[in-house]
Design an enzyme around this catalytic site. Structure first.
Site, mmCIF file in Angstrom:
data_model
loop_
_atom_site.group_PDB
_atom_site.id
_atom_site.type_symbol
_atom_site.label_atom_id
_atom_site.label_comp_id
_atom_site.label_asym_id
_atom_site.label_seq_id
_atom_site.Cartn_x
_atom_site.Cartn_y
_atom_site.Cartn_z
ATOM 1 N N HIS A 186 0.973 -1.029 -0.147
ATOM 2 C CA HIS A 186 -0.076 -0.012 0.047
ATOM 3 C C HIS A 186 0.818 1.247 0.099
ATOM 4 O O HIS A 186 0.668 2.348 0.733
ATOM 5 C CB HIS A 186 -1.103 0.041 1.361
ATOM 6 C CG HIS A 186 -2.263 0.734 0.946
ATOM 7 N ND1 HIS A 186 -2.874 1.793 1.567
ATOM 8 C CD2 HIS A 186 -3.018 0.460 -0.103
ATOM 9 C CE1 HIS A 186 -3.878 2.167 0.982
ATOM 10 N NE2 HIS A 186 -4.148 1.458 0.002
ATOM 11 N N MET A 256 -11.868 1.906 15.914
ATOM 12 C CA MET A 256 -10.978 1.216 15.182
ATOM 13 C C MET A 256 -11.477 0.488 13.872
ATOM 14 O O MET A 256 -12.612 0.062 13.918
ATOM 15 C CB MET A 256 -10.432 -0.172 15.938
ATOM 16 C CG MET A 256 -9.727 0.505 17.182
ATOM 17 S SD MET A 256 -7.980 1.102 16.668
ATOM 18 C CE MET A 256 -8.298 2.753 16.866
ATOM 19 N N PHE A 258 -11.921 2.332 10.968
ATOM 20 C CA PHE A 258 -12.579 3.179 10.375
ATOM 21 C C PHE A 258 -11.469 4.584 10.062
ATOM 22 O O PHE A 258 -10.450 4.915 10.898
ATOM 23 C CB PHE A 258 -13.746 3.807 11.176
ATOM 24 C CG PHE A 258 -14.984 2.833 11.151
ATOM 25 C CD1 PHE A 258 -15.147 1.977 12.058
ATOM 26 C CD2 PHE A 258 -15.874 2.869 10.059
ATOM 27 C CE1 PHE A 258 -16.175 1.089 11.877
ATOM 28 C CE2 PHE A 258 -16.778 2.014 10.001
ATOM 29 C CZ PHE A 258 -16.715 1.083 11.306
ATOM 30 N N HIS A 260 -9.031 6.794 7.186
ATOM 31 C CA HIS A 260 -7.773 6.279 6.355
ATOM 32 C C HIS A 260 -7.097 7.615 6.053
ATOM 33 O O HIS A 260 -7.389 8.672 5.722
ATOM 34 C CB HIS A 260 -7.878 5.707 5.217
ATOM 35 C CG HIS A 260 -6.850 4.842 4.654
ATOM 36 N ND1 HIS A 260 -5.758 5.649 3.904
ATOM 37 C CD2 HIS A 260 -6.319 3.482 4.831
ATOM 38 C CE1 HIS A 260 -4.714 4.865 3.685
ATOM 39 N NE2 HIS A 260 -4.994 3.527 4.225
ATOM 40 N N ASP A 314 -9.207 -3.171 7.371
ATOM 41 C CA ASP A 314 -8.864 -3.903 8.674
ATOM 42 C C ASP A 314 -10.418 -3.994 9.246
ATOM 43 O O ASP A 314 -10.599 -5.085 10.091
ATOM 44 C CB ASP A 314 -8.507 -3.071 9.658
ATOM 45 C CG ASP A 314 -6.845 -2.895 9.503
ATOM 46 O OD1 ASP A 314 -6.498 -1.846 9.389
ATOM 47 O OD2 ASP A 314 -6.200 -3.929 8.991
ATOM 48 N N ARG A 339 2.220 -8.346 4.004
ATOM 49 C CA ARG A 339 2.894 -7.187 3.937
ATOM 50 C C ARG A 339 4.279 -7.541 3.868
ATOM 51 O O ARG A 339 5.144 -6.490 3.310
ATOM 52 C CB ARG A 339 2.551 -6.159 5.134
ATOM 53 C CG ARG A 339 3.089 -4.885 4.755
ATOM 54 C CD ARG A 339 2.530 -4.067 3.188
ATOM 55 N NE ARG A 339 1.194 -3.903 3.248
ATOM 56 C CZ ARG A 339 0.361 -2.903 3.772
ATOM 57 N NH1 ARG A 339 0.991 -1.912 4.323
ATOM 58 N NH2 ARG A 339 -0.892 -2.981 3.446
ATOM 59 N N ARG A 358 16.540 11.782 5.626
ATOM 60 C CA ARG A 358 16.989 12.288 6.917
ATOM 61 C C ARG A 358 15.876 13.997 6.917
ATOM 62 O O ARG A 358 16.751 14.817 6.380
ATOM 63 C CB ARG A 358 18.385 12.747 7.002
ATOM 64 C CG ARG A 358 18.869 13.090 8.388
ATOM 65 C CD ARG A 358 18.546 14.366 8.536
ATOM 66 N NE ARG A 358 19.122 14.918 9.789
ATOM 67 C CZ ARG A 358 18.719 15.942 10.806
ATOM 68 N NH1 ARG A 358 17.798 16.491 10.179
ATOM 69 N NH2 ARG A 358 19.559 16.047 11.701
HETATM 70 C C1 SDX Z 1 -3.942 0.943 7.944
HETATM 71 O O1 SDX Z 1 -1.711 4.236 5.337
HETATM 72 C C2 SDX Z 1 -1.921 3.050 5.006
HETATM 73 O O2 SDX Z 1 -2.087 2.681 3.759
HETATM 74 C C3 SDX Z 1 -2.334 2.137 5.978
HETATM 75 C C4 SDX Z 1 -3.024 0.734 5.961
HETATM 76 C C5 SDX Z 1 -2.200 0.167 4.788
HETATM 77 O O3 SDX Z 1 -2.684 -0.674 3.824
HETATM 78 O O4 SDX Z 1 -0.806 0.016 5.027
HETATM 79 O O5 SDX Z 1 -4.341 0.997 4.917
HETATM 80 C C6 SDX Z 1 -3.574 0.003 6.925
HETATM 81 O O6 SDX Z 1 -3.264 1.254 8.702
HETATM 82 C C7 SDX Z 1 -5.409 1.235 8.042
HETATM 83 C C8 SDX Z 1 -5.826 2.162 9.078
HETATM 84 C C9 SDX Z 1 -5.938 1.302 10.334
HETATM 85 N N1 SDX Z 1 -6.210 2.264 11.701
HETATM 86 C C10 SDX Z 1 -7.331 2.303 12.277
HETATM 87 O O7 SDX Z 1 -8.523 1.932 11.647
HETATM 88 C C11 SDX Z 1 -7.421 3.524 13.495
HETATM 89 C C12 SDX Z 1 -8.683 4.197 13.435
HETATM 90 N N2 SDX Z 1 -8.375 5.014 12.601
HETATM 91 C C13 SDX Z 1 -7.920 6.576 12.639
HETATM 92 O O8 SDX Z 1 -6.918 6.424 13.923
HETATM 93 C C14 SDX Z 1 -7.472 7.338 11.666
HETATM 94 O O9 SDX Z 1 -8.416 7.337 10.621
HETATM 95 C C15 SDX Z 1 -6.177 7.151 10.649
HETATM 96 C C16 SDX Z 1 -4.917 7.286 11.703
HETATM 97 C C17 SDX Z 1 -6.042 5.810 10.095
HETATM 98 C C18 SDX Z 1 -5.919 8.172 9.822
HETATM 99 O O10 SDX Z 1 -5.917 9.618 10.602
HETATM 100 P P1 SDX Z 1 -5.609 10.638 9.724
HETATM 101 O O11 SDX Z 1 -5.705 10.823 8.395
HETATM 102 O O12 SDX Z 1 -4.461 11.223 10.418
HETATM 103 O O13 SDX Z 1 -6.756 11.489 10.238
HETATM 104 P P2 SDX Z 1 -7.316 12.518 11.175
HETATM 105 O O14 SDX Z 1 -6.531 11.683 12.565
HETATM 106 O O15 SDX Z 1 -6.748 13.870 10.966
HETATM 107 O O16 SDX Z 1 -8.414 12.792 11.488
HETATM 108 C C19 SDX Z 1 -9.467 13.482 10.854
HETATM 109 C C20 SDX Z 1 -10.783 13.817 11.813
HETATM 110 C C21 SDX Z 1 -10.376 13.884 13.064
HETATM 111 O O17 SDX Z 1 -11.517 14.727 13.595
HETATM 112 P P3 SDX Z 1 -11.185 16.094 14.239
HETATM 113 O O18 SDX Z 1 -10.315 16.229 15.227
HETATM 114 O O19 SDX Z 1 -10.770 17.228 13.001
HETATM 115 O O20 SDX Z 1 -12.534 16.635 14.477
HETATM 116 O O21 SDX Z 1 -11.513 12.583 11.443
HETATM 117 C C22 SDX Z 1 -11.482 12.065 12.793
HETATM 118 C C23 SDX Z 1 -10.407 12.662 13.688
HETATM 119 O O22 SDX Z 1 -10.755 12.597 14.879
HETATM 120 N N3 SDX Z 1 -11.223 10.449 12.837
HETATM 121 C C24 SDX Z 1 -11.738 9.641 13.457
HETATM 122 C C25 SDX Z 1 -11.434 8.403 12.798
HETATM 123 N N4 SDX Z 1 -10.638 8.750 11.823
HETATM 124 C C26 SDX Z 1 -10.311 9.899 11.728
HETATM 125 N N5 SDX Z 1 -12.618 9.767 14.470
HETATM 126 C C27 SDX Z 1 -13.141 8.581 14.996
HETATM 127 N N6 SDX Z 1 -12.653 7.311 14.621
HETATM 128 C C28 SDX Z 1 -11.581 7.336 13.598
HETATM 129 N N7 SDX Z 1 -11.447 6.134 13.212
#
Ligand code: SDX
Length: 375
Positions: A186, A256, A258, A260, A314, A339, A358
């Site tokens: 990915h 969890m 949700f 990306h 996931d 992976r 770096r």
């Molecule tokens: C993988 O990068 C890849 O390609 C990864 C992957 C791969 O194949 O390698 O696809 C595999 O890691 C998938 C992701 C798995 N992780 C999760 O499911 C953990 C839950 N997801 C979130 O932690 C989050 O969505 C991330 C970390 C994955 C992405 O976050 P971003 O892009 O940094 O977005 P953000 O944290 O800036 O969120 C933007 C907004 C925020 O709200 P505000 O603070 O602006 O009001 O959206 C909200 C966040 O709080 N938000 C969520 C959320 N994801 C984003 N709120 C609640 N639950 C979530 N899951």
């Protein structure tokens, strides 16, 4: 002078890559130009692994040679099996995997070669051995002795054999292969970028993979699939889905499975995985599984309605692994089994890039000041 700071490197392009890309117009992930939905519909996992390392799909002879080489290297030596068996049963399975890769590196006399040609042999060896390591730990935690790999079985069939001593129906094996194909690569995700940073110093492949395992373990990354299952178990009752979500969001919890960093309108891999999951539930789902699937659907609809956030890979893969009979702590190690192909393809690409990674940091600490006289 104002400095543009890109926290989390969000949206920052740090290098080129020829391994995969997401075609934004069609929101489809492609490996070497081939859409994953087409690969998942028509190719075996072994063919896709070959594609990631070689840049194209194998012909019949190349596939036969690849399969033979993989099947011949599945075994873990006695000392390795004993080392892993001695690790505390309470440690996380990702720690077992990290230890196994370090052990295999220490065993490899060519460990320190940052040599692209030697790396392919190391990559294939890890690809073949990781299922043996994961299955050894799955059985260890169940109080069962390890089983020996069966070279007569395919990669996926052999993994089920190693874990459970039996091969499930063909549709279950194929669903597992589809998870392997979808999890394989990915682009510059956190664990792959970790592997590239380590490689950029001309450190060795085992060090790069060990670092990548550490990065993938985190629940914001690969550890999410395990956390999804824990979350569904915590909610348990489908009727509680909305209420649970409202409270979790009010507490600013990350849900969890949700969201990306790259996909903001839905993870391109989810429709393929969802179709495979739906087939598994309808063909093999008992009342308990159907209840969990009901909860799974309610939570997904509620999350979209409340936050406009889509599931990532996931989410469906967690329920699929649960249905296949794997214990939750094995979910992220299974992600590693897939992976390892993408990581090691990027290790070789980074070696060819031949540039040290770096970045800079913008300093916010105390201004320069004299050291006070000694007390
Ligand atoms: C993988 O990068 C890849 O390609 C990864 C992957 C791969 O194949 O390698 O696809 C595999 O890691 C998938 C992701 C798995 N992780 C999760 O499911 C953990 C839950 N997801 C979130 O932690 C989050 O969505 C991330 C970390 C994955 C992405 O976050 P971003 O892009 O940094 O977005 P953000 O944290 O800036 O969120 C933007 C907004 C925020 O709200 P505000 O603070 O602006 O009001 O959206 C909200 C966040 O709080 N938000 C969520 C959320 N994801 C984003 N709120 C609640 N639950 C979530 N899951």
């Amino acid at each position: 002078m104002s400095t543009d700071i890109h926290r989390g490197l969000a949206g920052v392009v740090v290098d080129t890559t020829a391994i995969s890309t997401v075609i934004s117009e069609t929101n489809s992930l492609t490996y070497g130009g081939y859409p994953v939905q087409d690969l998942a519909a028509s190719r075996t996992w072994e063919e896709v692994a070959y594609l990631l390392w070689h840049g194209d799909l194998p012909d019949a002879g190349q596939l036969a040679d690849f399969r033979a080489a993989e099947r011949a290297q599945r075994g873990l030596d006695r000392a390795g099996a004993e080392l892993l068996a001695r690790l505390p049963a309470t440690c996380h399975p990702m720690d077992v995997l990290r230890t196994a890769v370090s052990y295999l590196g220490a065993q490899d006399p060519t460990e320190d070669d940052a040599d692209p040609a030697a790396n392919y042999a190391k990559s294939l060896s890890l690809f073949a051995k990781l299922p043996t390591v994961v299955a050894l730990d799955v059985r260890r935690r169940r109080g069962l002795d390890p089983l020996q790999p069966d070279p007569a079985l395919s990669y996926a069939e052999n993994f089920f054999h190693l874990c459970f001593g039996a091969v499930p129906p063909a549709d279950v094996v194929r669903a597992f292969e589809i998870t392997m194909i979808l999890y394989a690569e990915h682009s510059f995700n956190a664990s792959t970028f970790t592997a590239r940073v380590i490689t950029s110093t001309l450190s060795d492949l085992y060090s790069a993979v060990t670092g990548a395992i550490g990065a993938l373990k985190g629940p914001l990354h690969g550890g999410a699939n395990e956390a999804v299952m824990d979350m569904l178990a915590e909610i348990d009752d489908p009727a509680r889905a909305e209420q649970w979500l409202d409270r979790a969001l009010a507490e600013k919890r990350r849900i969890m499975g949700f969201g990306h960093r790259v996909y903001k309108n839905g993870d391109s891999r989810v429709p393929i995985m969802q179709a495979a999951l739906d087939q598994l539930v309808s063909a093999h789902g008992d009342a308990r599984i159907r209840r969990t699937a009901d909860l799974y659907g309610r939570l997904q609809r509620a999350m979209l309605a409340r936050k406009g956030i889509h599931p990532n890979l996931d989410y469906p893969s967690a329920l699929a692994y649960h249905l296949m009979g794997f214990d939750t702590p094995a979910f992220t190690p299974i992600f590693v089994m897939s992976r390892i192909t993408g990581w090691t393809a990027h290790v070789t690409e980074q070696l060819h890039a031949n540039v040290l990674i770096r970045p800079l940091g913008a300093y916010t600490g105390p201004r320069q000041r004299p050291v006070p006289a000694g007390a």
